[in-house]
Every structure is written in C-alpha cells, then in structure tokens.
Scaffold this active site. Structure first.
Site, mmCIF file in Angstrom:
data_model
loop_
_atom_site.group_PDB
_atom_site.id
_atom_site.type_symbol
_atom_site.label_atom_id
_atom_site.label_comp_id
_atom_site.label_asym_id
_atom_site.label_seq_id
_atom_site.Cartn_x
_atom_site.Cartn_y
_atom_site.Cartn_z
ATOM 1 N N LEU A 251 0.888 -1.129 -0.145
ATOM 2 C CA LEU A 251 -0.140 0.053 -0.061
ATOM 3 C C LEU A 251 0.908 1.354 -0.170
ATOM 4 O O LEU A 251 0.457 2.219 -0.623
ATOM 5 C CB LEU A 251 -1.004 -0.095 1.147
ATOM 6 C CG LEU A 251 -1.877 1.293 1.519
ATOM 7 C CD1 LEU A 251 -2.655 1.508 -0.094
ATOM 8 C CD2 LEU A 251 -2.617 1.013 2.581
ATOM 9 N N TYR A 252 1.957 1.125 0.599
ATOM 10 C CA TYR A 252 2.988 2.374 0.762
ATOM 11 C C TYR A 252 3.396 2.745 -0.679
ATOM 12 O O TYR A 252 3.215 3.872 -1.179
ATOM 13 C CB TYR A 252 4.111 1.989 1.536
ATOM 14 C CG TYR A 252 5.101 3.091 1.322
ATOM 15 C CD1 TYR A 252 5.068 4.061 1.857
ATOM 16 C CD2 TYR A 252 6.435 2.685 0.823
ATOM 17 C CE1 TYR A 252 6.194 5.161 1.738
ATOM 18 C CE2 TYR A 252 7.483 3.702 0.481
ATOM 19 C CZ TYR A 252 7.491 4.797 1.125
ATOM 20 O OH TYR A 252 8.414 5.894 0.899
ATOM 21 N N ALA A 253 3.863 1.924 -1.631
ATOM 22 C CA ALA A 253 4.191 2.021 -2.970
ATOM 23 C C ALA A 253 2.970 2.295 -3.751
ATOM 24 O O ALA A 253 3.271 3.473 -4.532
ATOM 25 C CB ALA A 253 4.450 0.457 -3.419
ATOM 26 N N THR A 255 0.457 4.280 -2.638
ATOM 27 C CA THR A 255 0.233 5.676 -2.320
ATOM 28 C C THR A 255 1.201 6.570 -3.040
ATOM 29 O O THR A 255 1.056 7.594 -3.377
ATOM 30 C CB THR A 255 0.147 5.897 -0.736
ATOM 31 O OG1 THR A 255 1.434 5.623 -0.356
ATOM 32 C CG2 THR A 255 -0.856 5.252 -0.023
ATOM 33 N N LYS A 256 2.529 6.086 -3.039
ATOM 34 C CA LYS A 256 3.570 6.787 -3.807
ATOM 35 C C LYS A 256 3.304 7.021 -5.326
ATOM 36 O O LYS A 256 3.588 7.919 -5.829
ATOM 37 C CB LYS A 256 5.008 6.149 -3.404
ATOM 38 C CG LYS A 256 5.348 6.597 -2.262
ATOM 39 C CD LYS A 256 5.623 8.027 -1.546
ATOM 40 C CE LYS A 256 6.185 8.453 -0.382
ATOM 41 N NZ LYS A 256 6.377 9.778 -0.243
#
Length: 443
Positions: A251-253, A255-256
């Site tokens: 999810l971090y990726a 959002t980026k």
C-alpha cells in the site's frame, strides 16, 4: 553527539499482429489495468473527503496513538508576533549568498528532512521546517534532530500538512520560492497495520499541500519524495524511470504511485513545477529506527538474534543502499535545476516542468553482506536467523538506473556501503551513549 558537519556535504516498435484475437486480449488487459488504477485513485479521493481535519485534535503522542491517521492535524501553539518573527528569521537568505532560495521543508525533523534542511542553511538559503512529530518511531530522536537544526538557525513549525489553516498562514508570512516535500507515512510493513495513515499522509496531505501551492502567488517550484517502491513487482533491472510502475507490492508503494499521478494532474491543470525523487534505501547517521541497518545494529549490540530474509528458493535479498550525503546532493540539485511554476492565482499560464528521477547508488548489496559489515564495525558476532521473506510488501531486490539523474542533475553517488556504515556506527555509538539516550536504545 557527532557534529553535523561530518554528516552533511558542504555543497550542496513498430510491430505486426499475427492474430486479431491477440489484439483483443491486449486491449482488454490494457482496459482492465486502467480501470484498476483509476478505481484506486477514485477510492483515494473518496478517502480524502472522509479524512478532512477535525476542528481540534490533541497532539500528544499518548493520546493520538489510538488514531494515528489523524495525529497532530491541528496545533494551537502557532501564531503571534514572536512566532512569526522566528519564521521570518529562519526564512531569511544570507546576504552574502548569490541566487539564494527560500524553502519550506516538510518532514523537516525526519531523517532526510534534517539533512536537507541543514545543507540548505549551510549554503545560505532560507529554510522553514514543518513536522508533526508523530510517534511512528521514537519521537525523542526527532526532537534531537530538531534541536540540532535549531542550533543552525532553522525553525521547525510543529503542525500537520493536512492543517490547511496552518499552511495558508505560513505562505502568507513567507514567499516560498521552493517546497521540499518530504513529509510522508513511511514504511512498507506498517501499512498492513494502519493503512489509513498512508492515505491520510501520502495522498490527502500531498493534495492539501498542492492546493496551497497552486493558489500561491507566485507559485513555488516543488520537489517531493516518491519512492523506489513504485517499481513493485517489476523484474527488469536496473530500474529505469521509463519502466512500468503499475504493479505495487505494498500500500505504501501504491500511495507513492498515486502521488506521481496527482503530481501530473496539478502540473497539467495548474502549471505547478514538480520534480519527484525515487529514493533507494537511504541510510546513514540520524537514520530511521525502523530500517534494517538501524535495528540490526541495535539488536547485535544487545545480543539478540536478527532475522535475515531469503527470497524464493533460498535466493538473495539485496538492496541499492544509498548514503544520505549522496541523497542530499540529489535533492539540492533538483531544487537548483527546478524551473519556475507557470501558474498565477490557481490558473495555468503555460507548460511547466514535470520530472521524475531515481536517486540510488547503482550497486545492490545482499543484506547478508550488510550484516557482515556491521559485525566488523561493531566487533560483535551477530546471531542470525534466516527466514523466508513474508508476504508483507517487501520485494527481493532494488537496483537503480541513475543515468537520467546523472545527465540532468549531475548526480553522482560517491559513498560505498562499508564507508557509509562506518559513519553510521560511529554516530550510533556516540548518540546512544550520550546522557539519557542509552535507555531509549534499550527499548
């Protein structure tokens, strides 16, 4: 405690289809990919509407931990003549500096933010920091970084990028020529525990900042932190800016990646000059405790076993470790080469710059080699536990192609992992042996 001077650089096809059925499949897959992405993007925008700032939120770490996605949304400590005087003083460009810039650095008490802020101030630029000092990791380390910057004449405003009122006030007091946007919810694995904090910080917060910047007159040029994580499940190496980034592994990726699409939108509609930087595994003094090199050091010294991941079939896990001083040089070069935004009062007047760069070291190192270097530097044998890489968003390797950054920014990393870790270990031992810090290290 180490001197900042030791840690901050002084300067800154043409093809033919054989069968029509293949064409139909290709079109269908393409449509499906686009549908999936825009569905995610729409979900993010909907989330934005539900994550707007409440009238008031207690900002103490103990009370905010129950809902980390809404930490420090609004502080009541800013404002007043003395506060504004500190901001103007910190934002002042040194008189002897030629072509100085005035920069708002978000996430200024963070790892990269601290180093970039100090480097800007050293060369005479005006710097204002913004940070919410959340407790994703030990806030005392962030406070120590803040104290370090204050001794250099840098004022960090305590507040959140989702606090629109605060952002408007800052832009009213200071005419920022540039924004260095480094504030974000970091960490790949933590996204499985608190996904809303990533949407809140990395998407909603970014949109709030861009909304303020688009309406500023003049509009600032913006350099912001994307991530090498956007390459996700891509197997082509080294990773190039032209490679696909539509297969995020976390999810971090995601959002980026969404941030990169949002940047494109604000550039296209409002004429904002935007440069995204895909950082590759940044390490060094004053680093983040959630990073492997940091907690490996801590656990080795305490005699605890450390877990080293293996990829499928006992494969090697490797990272393109990039030393903080090299990252700082890339950040400053991005600021210095950023063209002016072209909008006025929220209206685009002409095409504006839109760039994305990889900032890495181009020399992937197996994590097992990192551990061996730490063992030599610490003079302690690590208790190693080899385990299969879990499905938590991590990827087996990263490798940056930096040819574009070399050509456009003059970016050239110079620090190998052994040299960089030696500097980190020296800082770690000094910092945590200082009064009051040894207890924090033991936690």
């Amino acid at each position: 405690m180490s001197r900042l001077d030791e840690m901050i650089p002084s300067s800154p096809g043409k093809f033919k289809m054989e069968k029509s059925s293949y064409l139909h499949r290709l079109r269908f897959q393409s449509s499906l990919t686009k549908f999936a992405f825009f569905s995610f993007f729409l979900l993010c925008l909907i989330s934005l509407l539900f994550l707007r700032s409440p009238p008031s939120v207690n900002t103490s770490p103990s009370s905010s931990s129950s809902d980390p996605s809404r930490r420090s949304l609004r502080t009541n400590t800013y404002g007043g003549p003395a506060w504004e005087k500190r901001i103007r003083s910190s934002a002042r460009i040194r008189t002897s500096t030629t072509n100085g810039i005035t920069v708002l650095v978000t996430g200024a008490a963070g790892f990269v933010g601290t180093h970039v802020s100090a480097a800007l101030k050293r060369r005479g630029d005006g710097v204002i920091g913004l940070d919410n000092f959340n407790d994703y990791y030990d806030p005392s380390l962030k406070r120590a970084r803040q104290a370090l910057l204050e001794r250099s004449g840098i004022f960090i405003v305590e507040g959140d990028i989702n606090d629109v009122e605060l952002l408007r006030k800052l832009f009213k007091i200071v005419t920022f020529t540039h924004v260095m946007h480094l504030a974000a919810q970091a960490g790949v694995r933590y996204a499985m525990e608190n996904p809303s904090s990533y949407v809140h910080s990395n998407i909603a917060g970014f949109v709030n900042l861009l909304e303020i910047c688009k309406s500023a007159n003049p509009q600032p040029a913006i350099v912001w932190a994307s991530s090498s994580s956007v390459y996700g499940l891509n197997t082509k190496v080294p990773f190039s800016e032209k490679d696909r980034t539509d297969q995020p592994a976390s999810l971090y990726a995601a959002t980026k990646k969404a941030g990169e699409e949002i940047a494109h939108t604000y550039n296209h509609i409002y004429g904002l000059s935007l440069t995204g930087l895909r950082f590759f595994t940044v390490y060094g003094p004053w680093g983040r405790p959630d990073m492997a090199y940091f907690f490996f050091t801590k656990d080795i010294l305490k005699g605890k076993s450390i877990s080293i991941f293996e990829s499928a079939n006992h494969g090697t896990v490797a990272r393109d470790f990039t030393y903080i001083d090299d990252i700082v040089k890339g950040c400053l070069a991005s600021l210095d080469t950023a063209e002016k935004s072209t909008g006025t009062g929220g209206k685009k007047r002409g095409p504006a710059m839109l760039r994305v760069f990889n900032l890495g070291n181009t020399s992937p190192v197996p994590v097992s080699d990192l551990v061996r270097i730490l063992e030599r530097q610490l003079k302690v044998k690590a208790k190693k536990n080899l385990i299969k890489m879990p499905r938590n968003g991590d990827v087996p390797f990263t490798h940056a192609n930096i040819s574009l950054a070399q050509r456009e920014l003059g970016y050239k990393p110079t620090t190998d992992l052994q040299t960089g870790l030696k500097k980190f270990v020296r800082w770690y031992l000094s910092y945590y042996s200082s009064s009051g810090q040894s207890k924090a290290a033991a936690r």
